[in-house]
Design a protein around this motif. Structure first.
Motif, PDB file in Angstrom:
ATOM      1  N   PRO A  88       0.820  -1.218   0.000  1.00 32.47           N
ATOM      2  CA  PRO A  88       0.000   0.000   0.000  1.00 32.47           C
ATOM      3  C   PRO A  88       0.855   1.270   0.000  1.00 32.47           C
ATOM      4  O   PRO A  88       2.010   1.256   0.375  1.00 32.47           O
ATOM      5  CB  PRO A  88      -0.785  -0.115   1.309  1.00 32.47           C
ATOM      6  CG  PRO A  88       0.006  -1.023   2.161  1.00 32.47           C
ATOM      7  CD  PRO A  88       0.683  -1.986   1.249  1.00 32.47           C
ATOM      8  N   ASP A  89       0.207   2.346  -0.436  1.00 31.63           N
ATOM      9  CA  ASP A  89       0.899   3.625  -0.581  1.00 31.63           C
ATOM     10  C   ASP A  89       0.677   4.451   0.668  1.00 31.63           C
ATOM     11  O   ASP A  89      -0.195   5.305   0.734  1.00 31.63           O
ATOM     12  CB  ASP A  89       0.323   4.351  -1.810  1.00 31.63           C
ATOM     13  CG  ASP A  89       1.047   5.665  -2.082  1.00 31.63           C
ATOM     14  OD1 ASP A  89       0.685   6.323  -3.064  1.00 31.63           O
ATOM     15  OD2 ASP A  89       1.955   6.018  -1.310  1.00 31.63           O
ATOM     16  N   ARG A  90       1.517   4.182   1.678  1.00 35.08           N
ATOM     17  CA  ARG A  90       1.294   4.893   2.945  1.00 35.08           C
ATOM     18  C   ARG A  90       2.617   5.399   3.460  1.00 35.08           C
ATOM     19  O   ARG A  90       3.624   4.729   3.334  1.00 35.08           O
ATOM     20  CB  ARG A  90       0.745   3.910   3.969  1.00 35.08           C
ATOM     21  CG  ARG A  90      -0.639   4.258   4.452  1.00 35.08           C
ATOM     22  CD  ARG A  90      -0.967   3.348   5.565  1.00 35.08           C
ATOM     23  NE  ARG A  90      -1.017   1.996   5.015  1.00 35.08           N
ATOM     24  CZ  ARG A  90      -1.964   1.104   5.274  1.00 35.08           C
ATOM     25  NH1 ARG A  90      -2.903   1.412   6.087  1.00 35.08           N
ATOM     26  NH2 ARG A  90      -1.946  -0.095   4.750  1.00 35.08           N
ATOM     27  N   SER A  91       2.619   6.569   4.022  1.00 39.68           N
ATOM     28  CA  SER A  91       3.796   7.169   4.673  1.00 39.68           C
ATOM     29  C   SER A  91       5.072   6.917   3.878  1.00 39.68           C
ATOM     30  O   SER A  91       6.050   6.406   4.373  1.00 39.68           O
ATOM     31  CB  SER A  91       3.976   6.641   6.092  1.00 39.68           C
ATOM     32  OG  SER A  91       4.236   5.260   6.058  1.00 39.68           O
ATOM     33  N   LYS A  92       4.987   7.256   2.625  1.00 41.25           N
ATOM     34  CA  LYS A  92       6.161   7.193   1.762  1.00 41.25           C
ATOM     35  C   LYS A  92       6.743   5.785   1.641  1.00 41.25           C
ATOM     36  O   LYS A  92       7.938   5.640   1.380  1.00 41.25           O
ATOM     37  CB  LYS A  92       7.239   8.161   2.261  1.00 41.25           C
ATOM     38  CG  LYS A  92       7.009   9.578   1.762  1.00 41.25           C
ATOM     39  CD  LYS A  92       8.309  10.280   1.653  1.00 41.25           C
ATOM     40  CE  LYS A  92       8.603  11.076   0.433  1.00 41.25           C
ATOM     41  NZ  LYS A  92       7.698  11.284  -0.614  1.00 41.25           N
ATOM     42  N   LEU A  93       5.956   4.785   1.819  1.00 41.35           N
ATOM     43  CA  LEU A  93       6.466   3.425   1.680  1.00 41.35           C
ATOM     44  C   LEU A  93       7.032   3.143   0.292  1.00 41.35           C
ATOM     45  O   LEU A  93       8.120   2.566   0.182  1.00 41.35           O
ATOM     46  CB  LEU A  93       5.364   2.408   2.010  1.00 41.35           C
ATOM     47  CG  LEU A  93       5.823   0.958   2.084  1.00 41.35           C
ATOM     48  CD1 LEU A  93       6.890   0.778   3.145  1.00 41.35           C
ATOM     49  CD2 LEU A  93       4.641   0.039   2.377  1.00 41.35           C
ATOM     50  N   PRO A  94       6.337   3.538  -0.790  1.00 44.22           N
ATOM     51  CA  PRO A  94       6.919   3.276  -2.110  1.00 44.22           C
ATOM     52  C   PRO A  94       8.311   3.885  -2.248  1.00 44.22           C
ATOM     53  O   PRO A  94       9.215   3.243  -2.788  1.00 44.22           O
ATOM     54  CB  PRO A  94       5.939   3.939  -3.084  1.00 44.22           C
ATOM     55  CG  PRO A  94       4.684   4.083  -2.344  1.00 44.22           C
ATOM     56  CD  PRO A  94       5.042   4.229  -0.911  1.00 44.22           C
ATOM     57  N   ALA A  95       8.474   5.107  -1.764  1.00 49.67           N
ATOM     58  CA  ALA A  95       9.785   5.762  -1.909  1.00 49.67           C
ATOM     59  C   ALA A  95      10.849   4.995  -1.143  1.00 49.67           C
ATOM     60  O   ALA A  95      11.950   4.760  -1.651  1.00 49.67           O
ATOM     61  CB  ALA A  95       9.699   7.201  -1.435  1.00 49.67           C
ATOM     62  N   TRP A  96      10.512   4.600   0.079  1.00 49.10           N
ATOM     63  CA  TRP A  96      11.500   3.860   0.867  1.00 49.10           C
ATOM     64  C   TRP A  96      11.849   2.524   0.230  1.00 49.10           C
ATOM     65  O   TRP A  96      13.011   2.124   0.172  1.00 49.10           O
ATOM     66  CB  TRP A  96      10.983   3.645   2.289  1.00 49.10           C
ATOM     67  CG  TRP A  96      11.167   4.852   3.131  1.00 49.10           C
ATOM     68  CD1 TRP A  96      10.210   5.713   3.571  1.00 49.10           C
ATOM     69  CD2 TRP A  96      12.401   5.361   3.638  1.00 49.10           C
ATOM     70  NE1 TRP A  96      10.764   6.716   4.310  1.00 49.10           N
ATOM     71  CE2 TRP A  96      12.104   6.532   4.371  1.00 49.10           C
ATOM     72  CE3 TRP A  96      13.732   4.944   3.532  1.00 49.10           C
ATOM     73  CZ2 TRP A  96      13.088   7.282   5.007  1.00 49.10           C
ATOM     74  CZ3 TRP A  96      14.719   5.700   4.164  1.00 49.10           C
ATOM     75  CH2 TRP A  96      14.392   6.855   4.893  1.00 49.10           C
ATOM     76  N   LEU A  97      10.826   1.834  -0.252  1.00 47.59           N
ATOM     77  CA  LEU A  97      11.087   0.553  -0.910  1.00 47.59           C
ATOM     78  C   LEU A  97      11.983   0.749  -2.128  1.00 47.59           C
ATOM     79  O   LEU A  97      12.907  -0.037  -2.362  1.00 47.59           O
ATOM     80  CB  LEU A  97       9.763  -0.080  -1.370  1.00 47.59           C
ATOM     81  CG  LEU A  97       8.988  -0.828  -0.306  1.00 47.59           C
ATOM     82  CD1 LEU A  97       7.666  -1.302  -0.874  1.00 47.59           C
ATOM     83  CD2 LEU A  97       9.799  -2.018   0.177  1.00 47.59           C
ATOM     84  N   ALA A  98      11.665   1.808  -2.872  1.00 49.04           N
ATOM     85  CA  ALA A  98      12.478   2.057  -4.063  1.00 49.04           C
ATOM     86  C   ALA A  98      13.914   2.343  -3.662  1.00 49.04           C
ATOM     87  O   ALA A  98      14.866   1.880  -4.308  1.00 49.04           O
ATOM     88  CB  ALA A  98      11.895   3.228  -4.851  1.00 49.04           C
ATOM     89  N   LEU A  99      14.060   3.113  -2.597  1.00 49.28           N
ATOM     90  CA  LEU A  99      15.411   3.456  -2.168  1.00 49.28           C
ATOM     91  C   LEU A  99      16.186   2.208  -1.765  1.00 49.28           C
ATOM     92  O   LEU A  99      17.330   1.987  -2.168  1.00 49.28           O
ATOM     93  CB  LEU A  99      15.356   4.438  -1.001  1.00 49.28           C
ATOM     94  CG  LEU A  99      16.699   4.967  -0.516  1.00 49.28           C
ATOM     95  CD1 LEU A  99      17.389   5.699  -1.639  1.00 49.28           C
ATOM     96  CD2 LEU A  99      16.507   5.880   0.678  1.00 49.28           C
ATOM     97  N   ILE A 100      15.531   1.362  -0.984  1.00 51.17           N
ATOM     98  CA  ILE A 100      16.204   0.129  -0.540  1.00 51.17           C
ATOM     99  C   ILE A 100      16.543  -0.722  -1.749  1.00 51.17           C
ATOM    100  O   ILE A 100      17.656  -1.236  -1.880  1.00 51.17           O
ATOM    101  CB  ILE A 100      15.303  -0.652   0.435  1.00 51.17           C
ATOM    102  CG1 ILE A 100      15.105   0.161   1.704  1.00 51.17           C
ATOM    103  CG2 ILE A 100      15.925  -1.995   0.759  1.00 51.17           C
ATOM    104  CD1 ILE A 100      14.103  -0.440   2.641  1.00 51.17           C
TER     105      ILE A 100
END
Lengths: 635, 105, 504
Positions: C24-36
């Motif tokens: 899900p798209d919550r609290s910048k999760l996509p961005a963090w996942l992408a970064l990792i």
């Protein structure tokens, strides 16, 4: 060559100073910033002194820089007599100017930034001089251009300052373009850029003259005209006066602008083989000397006079190089560093006393208000005018004598140099009288002497300006001969003394005229009276900047905007793309009509299609052998 | 062999061809949707006739069996087609072929 | 590990893309996942130079497994001196792109980041594929996320720019596919090493080879872009989000030219080289002139980039060892510099919401760190010695000089012009009096996410300029084309350039 002299320390100390002040300086107290900034040149100076006792030449190699296939450039520093003198001047005079800057820049917000840039400059300049190959020298060469850009545009909120910085960098780049072509030629023809290897290769080939070597020399010289502000690329130097005055003293008088002269001296073994190139160097040097001196006659800004004076004196140095009197040129480089730095620093002191005023027409009578500045500047003015036995007397003389001894062209150039000496004396004394004598023309009565941090260096430089010539008179050539060779044609005996006398006479004449025009009366109108048109021409610097703008800058921008952008990019290329897209969508629009929704039209096409298919299926059978034959013949 | 009092086979084929052409022409020219439909039926039946004729000529029953296939398809098609025509009529209140042209780009 | 590493590198961003799409798209999760995910990819990519054996030039970490039987397509991947650092570069640009998008992308982040990661997979695939069909698949795949994201996030005219970009780069790929299929029909293989030897021994008739090579060249030239096929570049730079624009130009096209045009068709490439050198030089000067007069700084950057890519094109078609090595190195340099410039200009746009240069002025006081980094990166771009841009520039220009004095001199004029346009830009934006916009908008200097990207790049620019041998060592081992039969003509290059070498 035996044990390491740790030459790498010489550029490294200023670089560390740059990093420390650049990254942390904003938050450090002024005293710490100053300490870091001053320790660097002092440290380098000491290392140079220590290194000077060793056997020269001494080279140190720190590994490879670029290695690709047969191309191999390594990091080599070479200390020989030539680089030693340059380093002493750079670090010594540099140190004095750093001290001066502590006082001069005291109230400036960008104090830490200033010293960071100044140290960066020292790093690049010492690299330039120590470099053992032309590419490493180019690192320093462009680097000092960068430092110059940063320092000229130091007060970047002022548009004129940032414009001047940009102009300096770009004009320098034009010169660098020439330098690069020279490098490519060297690489293509000799496969190496190391000075010692090149010297060996050329020495091993005594019949190689002219041709490629001329091309190389001329290309390198183009670089020198850019860096050392000669015709036609001198235009950035007067504008560079937008920077703080100590910057003008260090970079645009004593060190960076002399890089071109140093480079020619360093690569003299190439120039020696090309009489054509040497003639070009000499002619441009002499022409620049005269040209700039004429402009300096009528300038009203004290720093501009000094700027044009620098251009003119650099012309002398190139004249010296052009007649293969390289050591004379370096000698003059050294003495010039002393008196020109002094002149600029003293001018800074004057400006400081005048509360920022730079227009000489508003000055006057400072002799009594700022005595120490007055006396030190007087020493410098006397020196530059070739007053007997002061520094420039010896060095200028060496150049003029060498010129005279170099054939008929040399004699012509000697004469030009002589006239220029007279002009030099004139405009320097004009400056002297306008600034220090007569009634105080400024309305601000607060003129005061500068602090000792500024006066100390002035005094030291004054001593050097007066006595500096004795260091080298007669001995300079011998000292530098392991590097620069010796000049074969020399003037001797009475001819030499006559030359000297003539030069002194020219200087005296200039002083006399200035005295008549500016000591008794003080108005710029003096010069204007006889030839107003000529005066205007000189005042406007022969309109050279406007000319360049008209011939180069405007056409380039106009061409780019109207032709390249509108016509080529938008109309032609964009048009082509639009055309192709148009064809696609047009054919689409046409074909679209087929899908009319009209059932009868669909029906008709259906029937037609069926008929065609039927024909192709039945034709072989119906027409039998005939169509079979047709079919066979096709293959 | 003796002369048979039958109708020559060619005439059946000609009739079939004529009927087919009539059907095609009607399909292309007629302006009423139902008439177009009838023309289609005519074409199908013309083909049926030619199948039967050839079946008789070659004494092969496969032709006649194929007629059944065609008739079934014609029947199904008639059913669906007429349903579509009724739906079109309800939507557009017209059966003029030229006025039913919404399926265009 | 060696045999798996390339597959892992390829799959890491893809896995990240799937995770981003599913979670899900919550609290910048996509961005963090992408970064990792991008950091993992980068870490894996670093394994390559660490374990590359410079003593054995040729493809390493090779995986060659049959995939489809008919036509014979293999999963054939590997890297050599040419592609090694490009893979690492793509790995590095991953986290840089994510950090650059952190604040810039505020809506529909799931779509954005998953497409971003797919794009990264596609680019990695292009660099490591040695089977032409697999390569073509990745090549085409790299267009899709780019076009979608341009359409979605375009500033003024996203869909139009996306269409232009897509069509410009897609249409030349059609002849490319035909050419690849033709080669297969003649040689029965899609594998790069096989094709190379087959073509060299003459398995394909010369007449057809001319057209095939031309088709290859055309597709690659548009992607670089080479003048006059650059029409898509300015609009794409204007409309694409920063992280996507920084990867769109240059490296895919240039790598393909080196690998698949010069590599597969050395004779044809050599024949057409004068034209490409001419176009390259024209590109240098044309791009520079246009950069001088742009009013929008994204378009400015587009033309500046085009100018520098022109130089690399000249290096590729100079057919000298120094030139090839310099060109490869310069691809790395250019991409880093452009990435940094994108981040910097993007930072300006986030703060001041305009890309019109005229609106700016006197910013150096308000955003000193940004100004400083901008100056450093600009200096690298114009080839100041001690920074990385100079190395590639010098190598390319000096080697070109041995082939043709006049073209090299013309190209060197670019040195003057690049200083002119970059310094002009710096002056307009940072120096002088403060413009109305600068004075009125409150602005913060660089944030942590931006500094985290920019300072390492700046340091890297310096290291790459001072110690280039660290990279040149491996790049030099890239395989050279098989020696040509025809003799060199009169302008025999001198000592530094070694045009052909026998295939090792």
């Amino acid at each position: 060559m035996n044990e390491s002299l740790h030459l790498w320390l010489i550029p490294l100390l200023p670089f560390i100073g740059f990093l420390l002040n650049g990254l942390l300086g904003r938050r450090l107290p002024k005293a710490v910033v100053s300490a870091i900034a001053l320790l660097a040149p002092l440290g380098s100076f000491l290392v140079v002194l220590l290194a000077s006792r060793a056997a020269l030449p001494h080279s140190e190699s720190y590994g490879n820089w670029i290695t690709v296939g047969p191309l191999n450039i390594d990091l080599t520093f070479v200390l020989d007599q030539l680089s030693l003198i340059m380093l002493l001047v750079i670090t010594g005079v540099g140190f004095l100017i750093h001290i001066y800057s502590v006082g001069y820049m005291h109230d400036d917000e960008g104090y830490w930034r200033y010293f960071a840039y100044l140290n960066l400059f020292l790093f690049f300049m010492t690299t330039l001089v120590l470099a053992g190959n032309a590419l490493l020298m180019f690192v320093g060469w462009e680097g000092v251009g960068l430092a110059s850009y940063l320092l000229i545009g130091f007060w970047f909120q002022k548009k004129s300052a940032s414009d001047a910085g940009k102009k300096a960098f770009i004009v320098n780049r034009i010169g660098d373009f020439g330098f690069l072509i020279g490098l490519f030629l060297l690489l293509a023809n000799f496969g190496t850029l190391s000075f010692s290897d090149l010297a060996q290769k050329i020495a091993a080939n005594p019949t190689m003259t002219g041709g490629v070597l001329t091309a190389i020399a001329l290309c390198l010289f183009i670089g020198a005209t850019g860096k050392s502000a000669q015709l036609p690329l001198y235009v950035w130097l007067p504008d560079a006066m937008e920077g703080p005055t100590p910057v003008s003293a260090l970079i645009h008088a004593a060190t960076m602008v002399t890089a071109g002269v140093y480079m020619v001296a360093r690569t003299h073994f190439i120039f020696d083989r090309s009489p054509l190139a040497l003639s070009v160097v000499a002619i441009i040097g002499a022409a620049t000397a005269l040209f700039a001196a004429t402009i300096g006659l009528v300038q009203t800004d004290i720093k501009r006079v000094l700027a044009y004076s620098t251009v003119s004196q650099l012309g002398y140095m190139f004249l010296g190089c052009g007649v293969a009197a390289y050591s004379a040129a370096i000698f003059h480089l050294m003495t010039h560093a002393f008196f020109k730095a002094l002149l600029f620093l003293a001018a800074g002191s004057v400006i400081h006393a005048m509360g920022g005023e730079q227009d000489m027409r508003k000055m006057g009578g400072l002799r009594t208000k700022t005595p120490i500045t007055f006396w030190t500047m007087t020493m410098a003015v006397l020196a530059i005018s070739g007053f007997p036995f002061m520094s420039a007397f010896f060095s200028k003389d060496a150049i003029l004598a060498a010129a005279f001894a170099s054939g008929s062209l040399g004699k012509l150039l000697w004469f030009v140099g002589l006239v220029t000496a007279g002009l030099t004396a004139f405009y320097m004394f004009r400056l002297w009288y306008l600034t220090f004598f007569g009634e105080t023309r400024s309305h601000d009565a607060h003129s005061h002497e500068s602090p000792w941090s500024m006066l100390g260096p002035l005094a030291i430089l004054a001593v050097l300006s007066v006595g500096g010539g004795w260091i080298g008179a007669g001995r300079f050539g011998a000292f530098l001969s392991p590097v620069l060779g010796t000049k074969t044609e020399e003037l001797t005996g009475s001819l030499e003394y006559i030359m000297m006398a003539l030069a002194v006479a020219a200087g005296a004449l200039g002083w006399f005229l200035a005295h008549r025009m500016y000591h008794q009366r003080s108005a710029a109108a003096q010069l204007a009276a006889p030839a107003p048109a000529g005066y205007n021409l000189l005042q406007n610097k022969y309109y050279v900047d406007e000319f360049y703008n008209l011939i180069v800058v405007k056409p380039l921008l106009t061409l780019s905007k109207y032709f390249l952008e509108w016509v080529v990019d938008f109309a032609i290329l964009g048009g082509l793309a639009w055309l192709l897209a148009g064809i696609a969508s047009l054919s689409g629009a046409i074909l679209q009509r087929w899908q009319s929704g009209n059932i009868r039209s669909y029906a008709a096409w259906l029937a037609l299609g069926a008929a065609v298919l039927l024909y192709f299926v039945l034709a072989p059978h119906v027409f039998g052998a005939a169509s079979l034959h047709l079919g066979m013949a096709g293959h | 062999m003796h002369l048979s009092p039958e109708v020559p086979l060619v005439w059946y084929l000609l009739l079939s061809a004529v009927l087919f052409c009539l059907g095609v022409v009607g399909f292309l020219i007629k302006r009423n949707l139902i008439t177009v439909f009838m023309s289609i039926e005519l074409m199908l039946n013309a083909v049926n006739l030619s199948f039967v004729t050839f079946a008789h000529q070659w004494h092969d029953v496969k032709g006649q069996i194929f007629v059944f296939f065609v008739m079934v398809v014609a029947a199904a098609e008639a059913a669906v087609g007429l349903a579509i025509i009724i739906a079109v009529f309800r939507a557009r209140a017209t059966l003029a072929v030229d006025r039913i042209d919404l399926m265009k780009l | 590990m060696d045999s798996m590493i390339l597959t892992l590198i390829l799959l890491a961003p893809l896995a990240g893309a799937i995770l981003v799409a599913l979670l899900p798209d919550r609290s910048k999760l996509p961005a963090w996942l992408a970064l990792i995910s991008t950091l993992v990819t980068f870490g894996l990519a670093l394994h390559l130079p660490a374990h590359y054996d410079a003593a054995h030039p040729g493809f390493q970490f090779v995986v060659n497994k049959p995939w489809i039987e008919n036509p014979a397509i293999f999963y054939h991947v590997g890297v050599d001196g040419l592609s090694l650092w490009l893979v690492v570069l793509v790995g590095l640009l991953g986290p840089i792109g994510v950090l650059a998008s952190w604040k810039a992308i505020q809506r529909r982040e799931k779509v954005y980041y998953s497409l971003f990661l797919v794009q990264q997979t596609a680019m990695l695939g292009v660099f490591i594929s040695l089977d032409l069909m697999v390569y073509y698949g990745f090549w085409e795949l790299s267009l899709v996320p780019m076009a979608i994201l341009i359409a979605m996030y375009g500033r003024k005219n996203g869909p139009a720019a996306a269409t232009k970009f897509f069509l410009f780069t897609f249409i030349p790929s059609a002849p490319l596919l035909v050419a690849i299929l033709y080669l297969y029909s003649r040689t029965g293989s899609f594998q790069f090493p096989d094709l190379r030897t087959d073509i060299a021994v003459g398995a394909v008739p010369a007449g057809a080879l001319f057209w095939v090579a031309l088709a290859f060249l055309f597709a690659f030239a548009v992607k670089v872009p080479v003048f006059p096929l650059h029409g898509w570049l300015a609009d794409t730079f204007s409309e694409a989000p920063v992280a996507m624009a920084m990867v769109v130009a240059g490296k895919l096209g240039l790598y393909s030219m080196l690998r698949f045009h010069v590599g597969l068709f050395p004779v044809q490439a050599h024949n057409i080289a004068p034209l490409l050198i001419a176009l390259g030089v024209i590109g240098i000067l044309y791009g520079a002139c246009l950069a001088l007069v742009q009013r929008d700084y994204w378009r400015f950057l587009a033309f500046a980039a085009m100018s520098h890519l022109g130089l690399i094109t000249v290096g590729v078609y100079g057919f000298t060892l120094t030139g090839w090595t310099g060109a490869t190195y310069q691809i790395l340099n250019n991409e880093l510099i452009d990435a940094a410039l994108f981040v910097l200009l993007g930072a300006l746009e986030i703060r001041y919401a305009t890309s019109q240069i005229a609106a700016y002025g006197g910013l150096a006081n308000r955003v000193p760190r940004l100004a400083t980094l901008f100056v450093i990166v600009s200096l690298a771009m114009i080839g100041l010695p001690m920074l990385n841009g100079f190395i590639g520039e010098f190598l390319i220009l000096s080697s070109t000089f041995t082939i043709s004095h006049s073209w090299a001199i013309a190209a060197t004029v670019g040195v003057i012009l690049s200083a002119a346009y970059m310094l002009w830009m710096i002056q307009r934006v940072f120096y002088g009096t403060e413009s109305k916009l600068a004075a009125e908008s409150p602005a913060t200097d660089l944030r942590l996410s931006e500094q985290l990207v920019l300072w390492p790049i700046a340091v890297l620019l310096l290291i790459m300029g001072v110690a280039p041998n660290l990279w040149l060592r491996t790049i030099e081992t890239a395989p050279k084309p098989i020696v040509l039969q025809q003799a060199r003509s009169a302008d025999q290059p001198a000592v530094t350039s070694v045009p052909m070498e026998v295939q090792r």
